[in-house]
Scaffold this active site. Structure first.
Site, PDB file in Angstrom:
ATOM      1  N   LYS A  71       6.234 -11.607   2.821  1.00 23.28           N
ATOM      2  CA  LYS A  71       7.445 -11.240   2.308  1.00 23.28           C
ATOM      3  C   LYS A  71       8.499 -11.638   2.569  1.00 23.28           C
ATOM      4  CE  LYS A  71       5.548  -7.094  -0.064  1.00 23.28           C
ATOM      5  NZ  LYS A  71       5.751  -5.805  -0.545  1.00 23.28           N
ATOM      6  N   ASP A 107       9.643  -4.456  -5.796  1.00 23.41           N
ATOM      7  CA  ASP A 107       9.381  -3.278  -5.146  1.00 23.41           C
ATOM      8  C   ASP A 107      10.456  -2.107  -5.238  1.00 23.41           C
ATOM      9  OD1 ASP A 107       6.868  -3.926  -4.243  1.00 23.41           O
ATOM     10  OD2 ASP A 107       7.620  -4.968  -2.343  1.00 23.41           O
TER      11      ASP A 107
HETATM   12  P1  NAP Z   1       5.521  -3.029   7.357  1.00 25.59           P
HETATM   13  O1  NAP Z   1       6.679  -3.936   6.846  1.00 25.59           O
HETATM   14  O2  NAP Z   1       4.340  -3.651   8.334  1.00 25.59           O
HETATM   15  O3  NAP Z   1       5.976  -1.840   8.030  1.00 25.59           O
HETATM   16  C1  NAP Z   1       5.295  -0.829   8.786  1.00 25.59           C
HETATM   17  C2  NAP Z   1       6.264   0.072   9.296  1.00 25.59           C
HETATM   18  O4  NAP Z   1       5.595   1.453   9.630  1.00 25.59           O
HETATM   19  C3  NAP Z   1       7.358   0.046  10.328  1.00 25.59           C
HETATM   20  O5  NAP Z   1       8.235   0.801  10.287  1.00 25.59           O
HETATM   21  C4  NAP Z   1       6.589   0.268  11.582  1.00 25.59           C
HETATM   22  O6  NAP Z   1       7.352   0.655  12.689  1.00 25.59           O
HETATM   23  C5  NAP Z   1       5.462   1.336  11.034  1.00 25.59           C
HETATM   24  N1  NAP Z   1       4.517   1.681  11.786  1.00 25.59           N
HETATM   25  C6  NAP Z   1       3.344   1.083  11.547  1.00 25.59           C
HETATM   26  N2  NAP Z   1       2.221   1.646  12.393  1.00 25.59           N
HETATM   27  C7  NAP Z   1       2.768   2.721  13.159  1.00 25.59           C
HETATM   28  C8  NAP Z   1       2.095   3.749  13.964  1.00 25.59           C
HETATM   29  N3  NAP Z   1       0.866   3.657  14.155  1.00 25.59           N
HETATM   30  N4  NAP Z   1       3.429   4.509  14.150  1.00 25.59           N
HETATM   31  C9  NAP Z   1       4.541   4.493  13.905  1.00 25.59           C
HETATM   32  N5  NAP Z   1       4.944   3.813  12.799  1.00 25.59           N
HETATM   33  C10 NAP Z   1       4.069   2.879  12.577  1.00 25.59           C
HETATM   34  O7  NAP Z   1       4.708  -2.751   6.015  1.00 25.59           O
HETATM   35  P2  NAP Z   1       5.113  -2.371   4.589  1.00 25.59           P
HETATM   36  O8  NAP Z   1       5.269  -3.489   3.637  1.00 25.59           O
HETATM   37  O9  NAP Z   1       6.578  -1.689   4.962  1.00 25.59           O
HETATM   38  O10 NAP Z   1       4.318  -1.070   4.173  1.00 25.59           O
HETATM   39  C11 NAP Z   1       4.024   0.177   4.514  1.00 25.59           C
HETATM   40  C12 NAP Z   1       3.248   0.990   3.615  1.00 25.59           C
HETATM   41  O11 NAP Z   1       3.923   1.163   2.344  1.00 25.59           O
HETATM   42  C13 NAP Z   1       1.705   0.663   3.472  1.00 25.59           C
HETATM   43  O12 NAP Z   1       1.201   1.714   3.800  1.00 25.59           O
HETATM   44  C14 NAP Z   1       1.634  -0.090   1.994  1.00 25.59           C
HETATM   45  O13 NAP Z   1       0.687  -0.146   1.429  1.00 25.59           O
HETATM   46  C15 NAP Z   1       3.133   0.857   1.430  1.00 25.59           C
HETATM   47  N6  NAP Z   1       3.365   0.068   0.374  1.00 25.59           N
HETATM   48  C16 NAP Z   1       3.149   0.572  -1.019  1.00 25.59           C
HETATM   49  C17 NAP Z   1       3.790  -0.055  -2.156  1.00 25.59           C
HETATM   50  C18 NAP Z   1       3.465   0.436  -3.594  1.00 25.59           C
HETATM   51  O14 NAP Z   1       3.687  -0.330  -4.326  1.00 25.59           O
HETATM   52  N7  NAP Z   1       3.204   1.647  -3.513  1.00 25.59           N
HETATM   53  C19 NAP Z   1       4.615  -1.387  -1.868  1.00 25.59           C
HETATM   54  C20 NAP Z   1       4.808  -1.697  -0.560  1.00 25.59           C
HETATM   55  C21 NAP Z   1       4.052  -1.090   0.502  1.00 25.59           C
HETATM   56  P3  NAP Z   1       7.669  -0.518  13.857  1.00 25.59           P
HETATM   57  O15 NAP Z   1       8.835  -0.985  12.972  1.00 25.59           O
HETATM   58  O16 NAP Z   1       8.036   0.270  14.822  1.00 25.59           O
HETATM   59  O17 NAP Z   1       6.625  -1.363  13.909  1.00 25.59           O
END
Ligand code: NAP
Length: 289
Positions: A71, A107
């Site tokens: 992204k 999004d």
């Molecule tokens: P991302 O860019 O990889 O960000 C992940 C976030 O989670 C970061 O803030 C990361 O912290 C944190 N994190 C990951 N593992 C962790 C852990 N074990 N403990 C504490 N913090 C943790 O991912 P994303 O694109 O934002 O997606 C995140 C979630 O949103 C996913 O579940 C995804 O399926 C969902 N989502 C849903 C939609 C929808 O349409 N419903 C759309 C997009 C995303 P750090 O910065 O410290 O690494």
């Protein structure tokens, strides 16, 4: 308009892609409207990303969705960015206009539409606590700021990333945004003055459904609205706990449908049949159980 193209081919690029729900969701919508469009998954390895985008142009594809991990990385490969995508620094939808690749982010508006239409949540004057500072958190934070939220706190494991997001949002919008660590005592304090809690952490997502953000039930007042962007499972442990405490809850299903609906409109020029898309999504999720 894009509909006149010879090939009505769209898809999703990411790596690894796993089982994406977007192909069945979009293909059902195309079929419902009688459009000769097809949505295909393209798992493209990082080293092949540039070639993949050239392929998109040479196949005269209408566009594609972009998912993890591209992204943000995809931006330098695009010709133009929509204003929203530029602000967020992330693209989830590409439109191919005569060989020029345009990047969009749907999004953010997808989340907002779900919060407002599915829940009837009134954002103005409210305060939010957002868990996470990744791509999804950026979409949520910018959406809430755009909709006139009074203030928000971004809680993240890596403080610097949360702080960067807070600064980015405040560079565009007048609301007060602070960052804090994802640490229980801080979360408890921040939650006491919030009306909206949004979890964007992947904790609790299938197959690790036991996962949970560090939130305790006694911190959740019934007046609180709790959103979890996860849609599989439909009710995470966090949402189950919030529901037991009497909170209003919302999962990520609506966001997924509405971000897809906006991409659909960008590609086809037509309003997406959102109820068809939502039904297919529910069926696919049930099938995965
Ligand atoms: P991302 O860019 O990889 O960000 C992940 C976030 O989670 C970061 O803030 C990361 O912290 C944190 N994190 C990951 N593992 C962790 C852990 N074990 N403990 C504490 N913090 C943790 O991912 P994303 O694109 O934002 O997606 C995140 C979630 O949103 C996913 O579940 C995804 O399926 C969902 N989502 C849903 C939609 C929808 O349409 N419903 C759309 C997009 C995303 P750090 O910065 O410290 O690494």
């Amino acid at each position: 308009m894009v509909k006149d193209k010879i090939s009505g081919l769209v898809g999703i690029i990411g790596y690894p892609l796993g089982h994406s729900l977007s192909p069945p969701m979009h293909n059902a919508a195309f079929k419902h409207l009688g459009l000769d469009f097809h949505y295909v998954p393209f798992p493209i390895k990082p080293e092949d990303l540039a070639d993949g985008l050239e392929g998109l142009k040479s196949l005269n594809m209408v566009g594609c969705n972009v998912t993890i991990p591209y992204k943000e990385h995809i931006i330098p490969f695009l010709d133009q960015l929509d204003v929203e995508a530029k602000m967020l620094g992330a693209v989830n939808t590409i439109v191919n206009r005569d060989g020029m690749l345009w990047g969009y982010n749907t999004d953010s508006s997808g989340f907002l539409r779900s919060l407002v239409e599915d829940l009837g949540f009134n954002i103005a004057g409210k305060k939010a606590l957002i868990l996470g500072a990744g791509g999804a958190a950026r979409a949520v934070a910018f959406a809430l700021a755009k909709a006139g939220i009074e203030g928000m706190v971004i809680a993240n494991r890596s403080f610097g990333k949360g702080q960067k997001l807070a600064e980015d949002v405040q560079g565009y919008y007048p609301c007060r945004v602070q960052a804090c660590l994802l640490e229980p005592q801080t979360l408890k304090e921040r939650l006491s003055s919030a009306q909206l809690l949004v979890n964007t952490l992947p904790l609790g997502m299938y197959p690790h459904v036991e996962g949970m953000p560090p939130i305790q039930p006694e911190w959740l007042e019934p007046s609180l609205t709790v959103c979890d962007l996860i849609y599989n499972p439909p009710k995470t442990r966090l949402l189950e706990m919030a529901e037991k405490q009497g909170c209003t809850i919302l999962n990520g299903e609506g966001m997924l449908v509405y971000q897809g609906a906006e991409a659909f409109k960008l590609w086809t020029g037509q309003e997406a049949p959102v109820s068809i898309m939502r039904n297919i999504l529910k069926q696919e999720l049930e099938r995965q159980d």
